[in-house]
Design an enzyme around this catalytic site. Structure first.
Site, mmCIF file in Angstrom:
data_model
loop_
_atom_site.group_PDB
_atom_site.id
_atom_site.type_symbol
_atom_site.label_atom_id
_atom_site.label_comp_id
_atom_site.label_asym_id
_atom_site.label_seq_id
_atom_site.Cartn_x
_atom_site.Cartn_y
_atom_site.Cartn_z
ATOM 1 N N LYS A 1 -6.062 2.686 7.195
ATOM 2 C CA LYS A 1 -7.291 2.011 7.622
ATOM 3 C C LYS A 1 -7.057 0.511 7.732
ATOM 4 O O LYS A 1 -6.233 -0.041 6.996
ATOM 5 C CB LYS A 1 -8.444 2.338 6.662
ATOM 6 C CG LYS A 1 -8.320 1.744 5.256
ATOM 7 C CD LYS A 1 -8.900 0.339 5.177
ATOM 8 C CE LYS A 1 -8.548 -0.315 3.883
ATOM 9 N NZ LYS A 1 -8.961 -1.736 3.865
ATOM 10 N N ILE B 1 0.833 -1.203 0.000
ATOM 11 C CA ILE B 1 0.000 0.000 0.000
ATOM 12 C C ILE B 1 0.866 1.251 0.000
ATOM 13 O O ILE B 1 0.485 2.286 -0.577
ATOM 14 C CB ILE B 1 -0.967 -0.007 1.208
ATOM 15 C CG1 ILE B 1 -2.030 1.090 1.063
ATOM 16 C CG2 ILE B 1 -0.215 0.168 2.519
ATOM 17 C CD1 ILE B 1 -2.996 0.861 -0.061
#
Length: 307
Positions: free
Chosen positions: A90, A14
């Site tokens: 998140k 990510i």
């Protein structure tokens, strides 16, 4: 303005795909360090641990925490105690209680903290939110199906307690729905399919409602191959709204809407910069609360082993 000296802890897919490009494109930040056991970013000073980074680079002003949620609390606590602003990838933590603890600590330290819900920054989200303020939803259907082998290859943490399983992507849908609906929703029923050899669900079917009795259904599945599905379909008395591709396409009454071309993570980092400059925080736990409710209320169904 002098760029905010930023570090990243927990370098993985990510970070390479989203965080690093977004930071490079934002003149408000300068990426000066990383902390990761196994990975680094070319041209950026690399440390093996948070403790080593905090000791070796005291000029750091903010840290983006991108390690799995089970390991994030201690890192966030140490960063906040050191007076650093914190960006939480998140989900913001493995439990609601630890996120509330971090929220209180950030306030005590006088620093900013962002619980980042990147899907809320998809270009269709605010358009639909404004639409639903004028056209009350009657029915909402969420279909979020993807291939875990493609998006999380060999990532065992997602199958362990705190890893959320299919709720790792499903929470993205919940972050959108909780942002756009004019009334707060609550869970009424859930069925969670858990592989016999895993500890977190591979699929989930959820039913919600709100104070007005809106019918809200969600279908999450990690076993889909071929084209991936990230759709939210909303019917009102006068409109049919269809968010596609996780909020990057929008159709209202079968007519496609023109949307601004803006990436989710560039928008997130702009938001983080604004929070820091205005001495504010944004720590909304609503999406994570709905996941916690699903684990608490849901029927657990054992399904075939998954490898």
């Amino acid at each position: 303005m002098t760029p905010i000296q930023l570090a990243i802890a927990g370098v993985g897919k990510i970070v390479y795909d989203q965080h690093a490009p977004a930071i490079r494109g934002n003149s408000d930040f300068q990426l000066v360090a990383t902390a990761s056991r196994n990975h680094s970013i070319e041209g950026v000073t690399a440390y093996k641990s948070m403790a080593e980074m905090l000791a070796g680079a005291p000029a750091i002003e903010a840290i983006s925490l991108c390690m799995p949620p089970q390991y994030r609390y201690e890192a966030a606590r140490d960063a906040l105690r050191a007076g650093k602003h914190v960006f939480l990838e998140k989900p913001p933590g493995a439990t609601l209680s630890e996120v509330e603890s971090l929220k209180s600590l950030a306030a005590q330290q006088g620093v900013s903290m962002l619980a980042s819900w990147h899907s809320r920054h998809a270009p269709a989200v605010q358009v639909v939110k404004r639409h639903l303020q004028q056209h009350a939803p009657r029915q909402v259907k969420v279909i979020w199906r993807e291939d875990v082998r493609h998006w999380h290859p060999d990532q065992e943490w997602i199958w362990q307690p705190g890893g959320l399983g299919v709720f790792d992507p499903g929470i993205n849908a919940l972050s959108i729905v909780t942002e756009i609906l004019p009334q707060a929703m609550f869970l009424t029923q859930a069925a969670l399919e858990v592989p016999a050899n895993r500890q977190t669900p591979i699929a989930a079917r959820l039913a919600f409602t709100d104070a007005l009795g809106t019918d809200i259904q969600a279908d999450f599945d990690w076993r889909q191959t071929g084209e991936q599905t990230w759709d939210i379909i909303i019917d009102t008395d006068s409109s049919h709204v269809h968010l596609k591709k996780g909020g990057h396409e929008l159709w209202i009454n079968n007519v496609q809407s023109e949307l601004p071309v803006e990436g989710e993570y560039p928008s997130l980092y702009q938001h983080f910069s604004t929070l820091i400059r205005t001495h504010a925080s944004d720590v909304d736990v609503a999406p994570l609360r709905h996941v916690a409710d699903a684990f608490m209320l849901g029927q657990h169904i054992v399904t075939e082993a998954f490898v």
